[in-house]
Design a protein around this motif. Sequence first.
Motif, PDB file in Angstrom:
ATOM      1  N   LEU A 157       0.844  -1.187   0.000  1.00 18.19           N
ATOM      2  CA  LEU A 157       0.000   0.000   0.000  1.00 18.19           C
ATOM      3  C   LEU A 157       0.878   1.235   0.000  1.00 18.19           C
ATOM      4  N   GLY A 158       0.360   2.322  -0.537  1.00 21.49           N
ATOM      5  CA  GLY A 158       1.154   3.536  -0.525  1.00 21.49           C
ATOM      6  C   GLY A 158       0.352   4.769  -0.862  1.00 21.49           C
ATOM      7  N   SER A 159       0.942   5.933  -0.555  1.00 18.31           N
ATOM      8  CA  SER A 159       0.367   7.224  -0.929  1.00 18.31           C
ATOM      9  C   SER A 159       1.421   8.087  -1.623  1.00 18.31           C
ATOM     10  N   SER A 160       2.538   7.446  -2.001  1.00 21.11           N
ATOM     11  CA  SER A 160       3.603   8.150  -2.731  1.00 21.11           C
ATOM     12  C   SER A 160       4.303   7.125  -3.608  1.00 21.11           C
ATOM     13  N   GLY A 161       5.513   7.449  -4.046  1.00 17.89           N
ATOM     14  CA  GLY A 161       6.170   6.582  -5.011  1.00 17.89           C
ATOM     15  C   GLY A 161       6.984   5.441  -4.426  1.00 17.89           C
ATOM     16  N   PHE A 162       7.329   5.493  -3.140  1.00 22.72           N
ATOM     17  CA  PHE A 162       8.232   4.488  -2.574  1.00 22.72           C
ATOM     18  C   PHE A 162       7.671   3.076  -2.718  1.00 22.72           C
ATOM     19  N   SER A 163       6.483   2.853  -2.182  1.00 20.57           N
ATOM     20  CA  SER A 163       5.893   1.514  -2.241  1.00 20.57           C
ATOM     21  C   SER A 163       5.474   1.152  -3.657  1.00 20.57           C
TER      22      SER A 163
ATOM     23  N   ALA B 153      -1.827  -1.160  -3.987  1.00 24.13           N
ATOM     24  CA  ALA B 153      -3.041  -0.411  -3.641  1.00 24.13           C
ATOM     25  C   ALA B 153      -2.639   1.016  -3.292  1.00 24.13           C
ATOM     26  N   PHE B 154      -3.232   1.984  -3.997  1.00 33.36           N
ATOM     27  CA  PHE B 154      -2.872   3.383  -3.767  1.00 33.36           C
ATOM     28  C   PHE B 154      -3.995   4.111  -3.033  1.00 33.36           C
ATOM     29  N   ALA B 155      -3.599   4.946  -2.061  1.00 37.58           N
ATOM     30  CA  ALA B 155      -4.548   5.666  -1.214  1.00 37.58           C
ATOM     31  C   ALA B 155      -5.006   6.952  -1.895  1.00 37.58           C
ATOM     32  N   HIS B 156      -5.753   6.816  -2.991  1.00 35.84           N
ATOM     33  CA  HIS B 156      -6.280   7.985  -3.691  1.00 35.84           C
ATOM     34  C   HIS B 156      -7.192   8.799  -2.780  1.00 35.84           C
ATOM     35  N   HIS B 157      -7.840   8.149  -1.797  1.00 30.30           N
ATOM     36  CA  HIS B 157      -8.819   8.828  -0.957  1.00 30.30           C
ATOM     37  C   HIS B 157      -8.195   9.892  -0.063  1.00 30.30           C
TER      38      HIS B 157
ATOM     39  N   GLN C 238      -3.503  13.785  -5.455  1.00 26.74           N
ATOM     40  CA  GLN C 238      -2.570  14.436  -6.371  1.00 26.74           C
ATOM     41  C   GLN C 238      -1.426  13.514  -6.787  1.00 26.74           C
ATOM     42  N   ASN C 239      -1.182  12.468  -5.995  1.00 29.37           N
ATOM     43  CA  ASN C 239      -0.083  11.554  -6.305  1.00 29.37           C
ATOM     44  C   ASN C 239      -0.525  10.292  -7.024  1.00 29.37           C
ATOM     45  N   THR C 240      -1.812  10.154  -7.289  1.00 30.91           N
ATOM     46  CA  THR C 240      -2.330   8.883  -7.802  1.00 30.91           C
ATOM     47  C   THR C 240      -1.697   8.488  -9.128  1.00 30.91           C
ATOM     48  N   ILE C 241      -1.838   9.320 -10.129  1.00 34.54           N
ATOM     49  CA  ILE C 241      -1.361   8.944 -11.462  1.00 34.54           C
ATOM     50  C   ILE C 241       0.161   8.814 -11.501  1.00 34.54           C
ATOM     51  N   PRO C 242       0.944   9.738 -10.897  1.00 40.03           N
ATOM     52  CA  PRO C 242       2.398   9.512 -10.872  1.00 40.03           C
ATOM     53  C   PRO C 242       2.785   8.196 -10.206  1.00 40.03           C
ATOM     54  N   ALA C 243       2.127   7.844  -9.101  1.00 37.68           N
ATOM     55  CA  ALA C 243       2.474   6.598  -8.412  1.00 37.68           C
ATOM     56  C   ALA C 243       2.103   5.381  -9.249  1.00 37.68           C
ATOM     57  N   LEU C 244       0.943   5.407  -9.888  1.00 38.71           N
ATOM     58  CA  LEU C 244       0.537   4.276 -10.723  1.00 38.71           C
ATOM     59  C   LEU C 244       1.456   4.140 -11.936  1.00 38.71           C
TER      60      LEU C 244
ATOM     61  N   PRO D  85       1.037  -5.968 -14.112  1.00 40.11           N
ATOM     62  CA  PRO D  85       0.683  -5.127 -12.965  1.00 40.11           C
ATOM     63  C   PRO D  85      -0.799  -5.251 -12.609  1.00 40.11           C
ATOM     64  N   TYR D  86      -1.075  -5.091 -11.331  1.00 38.70           N
ATOM     65  CA  TYR D  86      -2.462  -5.033 -10.863  1.00 38.70           C
ATOM     66  C   TYR D  86      -2.532  -3.976  -9.771  1.00 38.70           C
ATOM     67  N   ALA D  87      -3.291  -2.912 -10.039  1.00 40.27           N
ATOM     68  CA  ALA D  87      -3.372  -1.786  -9.113  1.00 40.27           C
ATOM     69  C   ALA D  87      -4.817  -1.473  -8.778  1.00 40.27           C
ATOM     70  N   LEU D  88      -5.096  -1.345  -7.497  1.00 45.66           N
ATOM     71  CA  LEU D  88      -6.394  -0.824  -7.076  1.00 45.66           C
ATOM     72  C   LEU D  88      -6.176   0.541  -6.441  1.00 45.66           C
ATOM     73  N   ILE D  89      -7.221   1.340  -6.404  1.00 43.96           N
ATOM     74  CA  ILE D  89      -7.150   2.630  -5.727  1.00 43.96           C
ATOM     75  C   ILE D  89      -8.305   2.745  -4.744  1.00 43.96           C
ATOM     76  N   GLY D  90      -8.006   3.297  -3.565  1.00 41.95           N
ATOM     77  CA  GLY D  90      -9.035   3.596  -2.591  1.00 41.95           C
ATOM     78  C   GLY D  90      -9.706   4.909  -2.950  1.00 41.95           C
ATOM     79  N   VAL D  91     -11.033   4.911  -2.945  1.00 39.69           N
ATOM     80  CA  VAL D  91     -11.789   6.093  -3.365  1.00 39.69           C
ATOM     81  C   VAL D  91     -12.826   6.445  -2.304  1.00 39.69           C
ATOM     82  N   ASN D  92     -12.765   7.659  -1.808  1.00 37.56           N
ATOM     83  CA  ASN D  92     -13.791   8.152  -0.894  1.00 37.56           C
ATOM     84  C   ASN D  92     -15.068   8.366  -1.701  1.00 37.56           C
ATOM     85  N   THR D  93     -16.100   7.597  -1.401  1.00 41.86           N
ATOM     86  CA  THR D  93     -17.316   7.545  -2.222  1.00 41.86           C
ATOM     87  C   THR D  93     -18.533   7.597  -1.328  1.00 41.86           C
ATOM     88  N   PHE D  94     -19.521   8.405  -1.735  1.00 33.10           N
ATOM     89  CA  PHE D  94     -20.761   8.424  -0.966  1.00 33.10           C
ATOM     90  C   PHE D  94     -21.948   8.698  -1.877  1.00 33.10           C
ATOM     91  N   ALA D  95     -22.942   7.812  -1.810  1.00 38.18           N
ATOM     92  CA  ALA D  95     -24.158   7.957  -2.613  1.00 38.18           C
ATOM     93  C   ALA D  95     -25.366   8.130  -1.700  1.00 38.18           C
TER      94      ALA D  95
END
Length: 360
Positions: A196-202, A214-218, A222-228, A244-254
């Motif tokens: 998991l990560g929110s920057s480029g290291f992981s 898994a990227f913490a887009h939520h 701003q770092n999502t696309i560069p990290a992916l 590669p297989y990447a998921l992103i966490g998304v803050n979502t509310f309906a």
Amino acid sequence: MSDEIRGETRGSAPVPLSVLDLVTVGSGHTATEALATSVEIARLAERRGFHRHWVAEHHSMPGVASSSPAVILAHLAAHTERIRLGSGGVMLPNHAPLVIAEQFGTLEALAPGRVDLGLGRAPGTDGATAAALRRTERLNEGADDFPQQLAELIRFLDDDFPGGHPYARIHAVPGPVQATAPGGVQSPHRPPVWLLGSSGFSARLAGSLGLPFAFAHHFSAQNTIPALDLYRSSFRPSAVLDAPYALIGVNTFAAEDEKEARRQVMTGALSMLRLRTGRPGLVPTPEEAEAYAFSPLEREFADSWLANIVYGTPDAVREGLDALQKRTGADELMLTANAHGPKARLRSYELVADAYGLPE
């Protein structure tokens, strides 16, 4: 193992949909209620065809009751039958690798073939709490040693330290579960490891090791696309994944209408504002968020936070999620619905499932 990682799309969703549960505690509620809601969300997600349900390690945050992912996952495993369960994530520097291997080996034995081990290198809390967890004030030491800790953990999970290694005679018990493959062949099986990560290291490390990411887009949009991009360019095929297989966490509310959706997500914005300014507490009620007098700087923060949430009517949420997936190329979307009340959170996941035509 790649079959366990790559999810199956359901309904008209372009990629698998999953759930990230922060086990939030709202004002006027208790941790007991929050944990009961987590079970309800997991059951709903299983019933409606979401791919996995993850919980995240946090500490010293009154509004987040997920300090012990392994304990919560054992409870969820006892109340579900099919959905994948996992950590999103366990903060590796906070723990001895052997302890994590034992915990997740136990989970795998309890729910064979359903457990994911997501790992992060951040503390999941503030510096003082991290020092209390690690019994050291040299907090960077754990993060800097993350690749070595990861390698050690994987050795424990696979039970394959080479002869002569100081840990060669140490075994994480329960160890790799003997799963029966087609034809009756017995083969070792253990939880797949995600970084998991929110920057480029992981991102770079996951790519170089051929692991899912898994990227913490939520909270780091701003770092999502560069990290992916870094993950994909660094990727080397492995025994785990051939691509590669990447998921992103998304803050979502309906919600049924946009006004109610905004009213609910404002509770999360105010909660995050308080956390970032050193005033963590329970998630405020919608009424409290409406009455709060934001300063200009606080309003700027709240607006910035809301800009990265996909919220509104079910159709609007589906449109926003589809656009985000197309923009990022994510292989899976992991939705986290943060709001004050259990009913609102459960209803949000149900509405998203309806919007994508996920089966009952």
